[in-house]
Design a protein around this motif. Structure first.
Motif, mmCIF file in Angstrom:
data_model
loop_
_atom_site.group_PDB
_atom_site.id
_atom_site.type_symbol
_atom_site.label_atom_id
_atom_site.label_comp_id
_atom_site.label_asym_id
_atom_site.label_seq_id
_atom_site.Cartn_x
_atom_site.Cartn_y
_atom_site.Cartn_z
ATOM 1 N N ASN A 49 0.835 -1.209 0.000
ATOM 2 C CA ASN A 49 0.000 0.000 0.000
ATOM 3 C C ASN A 49 0.869 1.259 0.000
ATOM 4 O O ASN A 49 0.599 2.214 -0.735
ATOM 5 C CB ASN A 49 -0.910 0.015 1.235
ATOM 6 C CG ASN A 49 -2.151 -0.824 1.055
ATOM 7 O OD1 ASN A 49 -2.636 -0.996 -0.062
ATOM 8 N ND2 ASN A 49 -2.667 -1.369 2.136
ATOM 9 N N VAL A 50 1.902 1.255 0.834
ATOM 10 C CA VAL A 50 2.791 2.421 0.924
ATOM 11 C C VAL A 50 3.523 2.633 -0.406
ATOM 12 O O VAL A 50 3.641 3.761 -0.909
ATOM 13 C CB VAL A 50 3.796 2.242 2.076
ATOM 14 C CG1 VAL A 50 4.820 3.382 2.069
ATOM 15 C CG2 VAL A 50 3.073 2.195 3.414
ATOM 16 N N LEU A 51 4.013 1.543 -0.997
ATOM 17 C CA LEU A 51 4.746 1.652 -2.252
ATOM 18 C C LEU A 51 3.851 2.133 -3.393
ATOM 19 O O LEU A 51 4.260 2.961 -4.216
ATOM 20 C CB LEU A 51 5.372 0.296 -2.605
ATOM 21 C CG LEU A 51 6.489 -0.192 -1.670
ATOM 22 C CD1 LEU A 51 6.896 -1.620 -2.019
ATOM 23 C CD2 LEU A 51 7.693 0.737 -1.751
ATOM 24 N N VAL A 52 2.629 1.629 -3.446
ATOM 25 C CA VAL A 52 1.701 2.060 -4.494
ATOM 26 C C VAL A 52 1.359 3.532 -4.324
ATOM 27 O O VAL A 52 1.297 4.292 -5.301
ATOM 28 C CB VAL A 52 0.428 1.195 -4.470
ATOM 29 C CG1 VAL A 52 -0.648 1.772 -5.384
ATOM 30 C CG2 VAL A 52 0.746 -0.236 -4.909
ATOM 31 N N ALA A 53 1.137 3.950 -3.072
ATOM 32 C CA ALA A 53 0.831 5.360 -2.824
ATOM 33 C C ALA A 53 2.007 6.247 -3.229
ATOM 34 O O ALA A 53 1.828 7.327 -3.814
ATOM 35 C CB ALA A 53 0.494 5.564 -1.350
ATOM 36 N N THR A 54 3.231 5.805 -2.935
ATOM 37 C CA THR A 54 4.424 6.568 -3.316
ATOM 38 C C THR A 54 4.561 6.646 -4.834
ATOM 39 O O THR A 54 4.866 7.706 -5.394
ATOM 40 C CB THR A 54 5.684 5.919 -2.717
ATOM 41 O OG1 THR A 54 5.537 5.838 -1.295
ATOM 42 C CG2 THR A 54 6.916 6.729 -3.051
ATOM 43 N N LEU A 55 4.304 5.524 -5.497
ATOM 44 C CA LEU A 55 4.402 5.478 -6.949
ATOM 45 C C LEU A 55 3.370 6.389 -7.601
ATOM 46 O O LEU A 55 3.647 7.042 -8.617
ATOM 47 C CB LEU A 55 4.219 4.040 -7.430
ATOM 48 C CG LEU A 55 4.427 3.767 -8.920
ATOM 49 C CD1 LEU A 55 5.841 4.145 -9.341
ATOM 50 C CD2 LEU A 55 4.143 2.301 -9.236
ATOM 51 N N SER A 56 2.168 6.468 -7.027
ATOM 52 C CA SER A 56 1.113 7.283 -7.622
ATOM 53 C C SER A 56 1.425 8.779 -7.558
ATOM 54 O O SER A 56 0.829 9.577 -8.298
ATOM 55 C CB SER A 56 -0.223 7.009 -6.920
ATOM 56 O OG SER A 56 -0.170 7.424 -5.571
ATOM 57 N N LEU A 57 2.338 9.182 -6.665
ATOM 58 C CA LEU A 57 2.707 10.598 -6.534
ATOM 59 C C LEU A 57 3.762 11.024 -7.566
ATOM 60 O O LEU A 57 4.017 12.213 -7.725
ATOM 61 C CB LEU A 57 3.236 10.873 -5.124
ATOM 62 C CG LEU A 57 2.241 10.665 -3.974
ATOM 63 C CD1 LEU A 57 2.929 10.870 -2.633
ATOM 64 C CD2 LEU A 57 1.052 11.610 -4.115
ATOM 65 N N ARG A 58 4.350 10.058 -8.245
ATOM 66 C CA ARG A 58 5.376 10.384 -9.233
ATOM 67 C C ARG A 58 4.742 10.765 -10.571
ATOM 68 O O ARG A 58 3.613 10.347 -10.874
ATOM 69 C CB ARG A 58 6.315 9.192 -9.431
ATOM 70 C CG ARG A 58 7.166 8.891 -8.200
ATOM 71 C CD ARG A 58 8.015 7.655 -8.427
ATOM 72 N NE ARG A 58 8.936 7.436 -7.310
ATOM 73 C CZ ARG A 58 10.157 7.934 -7.238
ATOM 74 N NH1 ARG A 58 10.624 8.702 -8.227
ATOM 75 N NH2 ARG A 58 10.927 7.703 -6.205
ATOM 76 N N PRO A 59 5.431 11.544 -11.377
ATOM 77 C CA PRO A 59 4.907 11.859 -12.715
ATOM 78 C C PRO A 59 4.909 10.608 -13.599
ATOM 79 O O PRO A 59 5.962 10.003 -13.845
ATOM 80 C CB PRO A 59 5.897 12.915 -13.244
ATOM 81 C CG PRO A 59 7.149 12.704 -12.449
ATOM 82 C CD PRO A 59 6.725 12.225 -11.097
ATOM 83 N N LEU A 60 3.732 10.196 -14.039
ATOM 84 C CA LEU A 60 3.578 8.971 -14.826
ATOM 85 C C LEU A 60 2.779 9.254 -16.083
ATOM 86 O O LEU A 60 1.933 10.158 -16.115
ATOM 87 C CB LEU A 60 2.863 7.886 -13.999
ATOM 88 C CG LEU A 60 3.481 7.502 -12.640
ATOM 89 C CD1 LEU A 60 2.521 6.595 -11.882
ATOM 90 C CD2 LEU A 60 4.823 6.807 -12.841
ATOM 91 N N ASP A 61 3.013 8.456 -17.114
ATOM 92 C CA ASP A 61 2.181 8.588 -18.312
ATOM 93 C C ASP A 61 0.831 7.932 -18.052
ATOM 94 O O ASP A 61 0.638 7.220 -17.056
ATOM 95 C CB ASP A 61 2.879 7.928 -19.512
ATOM 96 C CG ASP A 61 3.180 6.464 -19.262
ATOM 97 O OD1 ASP A 61 2.240 5.653 -19.315
ATOM 98 O OD2 ASP A 61 4.357 6.127 -18.985
ATOM 99 N N ALA A 62 -0.122 8.164 -18.940
ATOM 100 C CA ALA A 62 -1.504 7.726 -18.729
ATOM 101 C C ALA A 62 -1.605 6.213 -18.561
ATOM 102 O O ALA A 62 -2.341 5.712 -17.691
ATOM 103 C CB ALA A 62 -2.373 8.188 -19.898
ATOM 104 N N GLU A 63 -0.874 5.452 -19.378
ATOM 105 C CA GLU A 63 -0.951 3.992 -19.302
ATOM 106 C C GLU A 63 -0.420 3.473 -17.963
ATOM 107 O O GLU A 63 -1.013 2.580 -17.344
ATOM 108 C CB GLU A 63 -0.162 3.372 -20.455
ATOM 109 C CG GLU A 63 -0.270 1.849 -20.508
ATOM 110 C CD GLU A 63 0.467 1.263 -21.693
ATOM 111 O OE1 GLU A 63 0.485 0.018 -21.821
ATOM 112 O OE2 GLU A 63 1.029 2.034 -22.492
#
Length: 270
Positions: A49-63
């Motif tokens: 959960n923590v890792l996914v939340a951290t990843l979601s805060l990074r600039p990511l492309d739509a896919e």
């Protein structure tokens, strides 16, 4: 012949008792294993959960954002399933001891209906709450909230958009009652006795785990038994389902006496 018959009966009883002891020990071992396994798995799930939340805060492309959202959804589902298994194993192992204190049932139901609003709005389902007088019961507030949560989760799950989930609390003599009623798909009479069994789900023959494990009502039944609450289920296909809880009502504790402020105290006559 009579002595031989009695001796054979005694030997059969001893064998049966030994078999029951083995079965009980096996069941206890299974329960403790589920409790330990479920508990140990919660830590890595929390880390995910923590890792996914951290990843979601990074600039990511739509896919990639879609992949992260899907990962979060899957992880949340797995977390809920493990929580249900842990709750069930704790109940079976006798680790849950209710803390019975006086509670206002009407206020608890009002608060639960309000908290249910966002999830119901997201699905397009209306939450209706009937007015209730002051009702005091002897119960464990946390466990009773869990019972209501499991019942309303089921009601929302099986009620299509445009339907209604209704909550009502009332008192008759020395008994307090609360029901959760929905306008969902309903339950056939042949399945109504089975819905409180572990892992049984109506209308989920393909065992779609996104619909849960089928433990919600089993947990409800165990919690109600611990708190001395009676359960009644009434349902019909296409009509909906109503689950009513009945418990002992008690007299409300007297309001505390407030001390008279010094400024309001009558003058002392010398």
């Amino acid at each position: 012949q009579s002595c031989q018959y009695r001796l054979g009966e005694q030997q059969t009883n001893l064998q049966l008792k030994a078999a029951l002891d083995v079965a009980d020990e096996s069941n206890r071992a299974k329960t403790h294993f589920l409790a330990a396994a479920s508990h140990d798995l919660r830590q890595p799930i929390h880390s995910i959960n923590v890792l996914v939340a951290t990843l979601s805060l990074r600039p990511l492309d739509a896919e990639t954002k879609d992949i992260v959202r899907l990962l979060d959804s899957v992880n949340q589902t797995m977390s809920r399933q493990l929580d249900a298994l842990l709750d069930l194993s704790k109940l079976d192992a006798g680790f849950v001891v209710p803390n019975m204190t006086s509670r206002r049932l009407d206020i608890l139901v009002q608060e639960h209906a309000k908290a249910l609003g966002p999830a119901a709005n997201a699905k397009g389902v209306t939450v209706a709450l009937d007015d209730a007088p002051a009702i005091t019961v002897l119960s464990d507030e946390m466990l009773l909230r869990r019972v209501l949560s499991n019942l309303t989760d089921n009601a929302l799950k099986f009620t299509p958009a445009g339907g209604t989930v209704r909550l009502r609390a009332w008192q008759e003599d020395d008994r307090a009652h609360v029901f959760v009623a929905d306008s969902g798909i309903g339950i056939p009479l042949s399945d109504q006795a089975r819905v409180f069994q572990e892992f049984f789900q109506v209308d989920n023959a393909e065992r779609d785990r996104s619909k849960g494990l089928g433990l919600g009502l089993s947990i409800v039944q165990r919690l109600c038994k611990l708190m001395g609450i009676q359960i009644q289920l009434v349902s019909a296909p296409g009509v909906g389902t109503t689950v009513t809880l009945s418990m002992q009502a008690i007299s409300a504790p007297p309001a505390p006496v407030r001390p008279t402020p010094a400024s309001d105290a009558p003058p002392v006559t010398p």
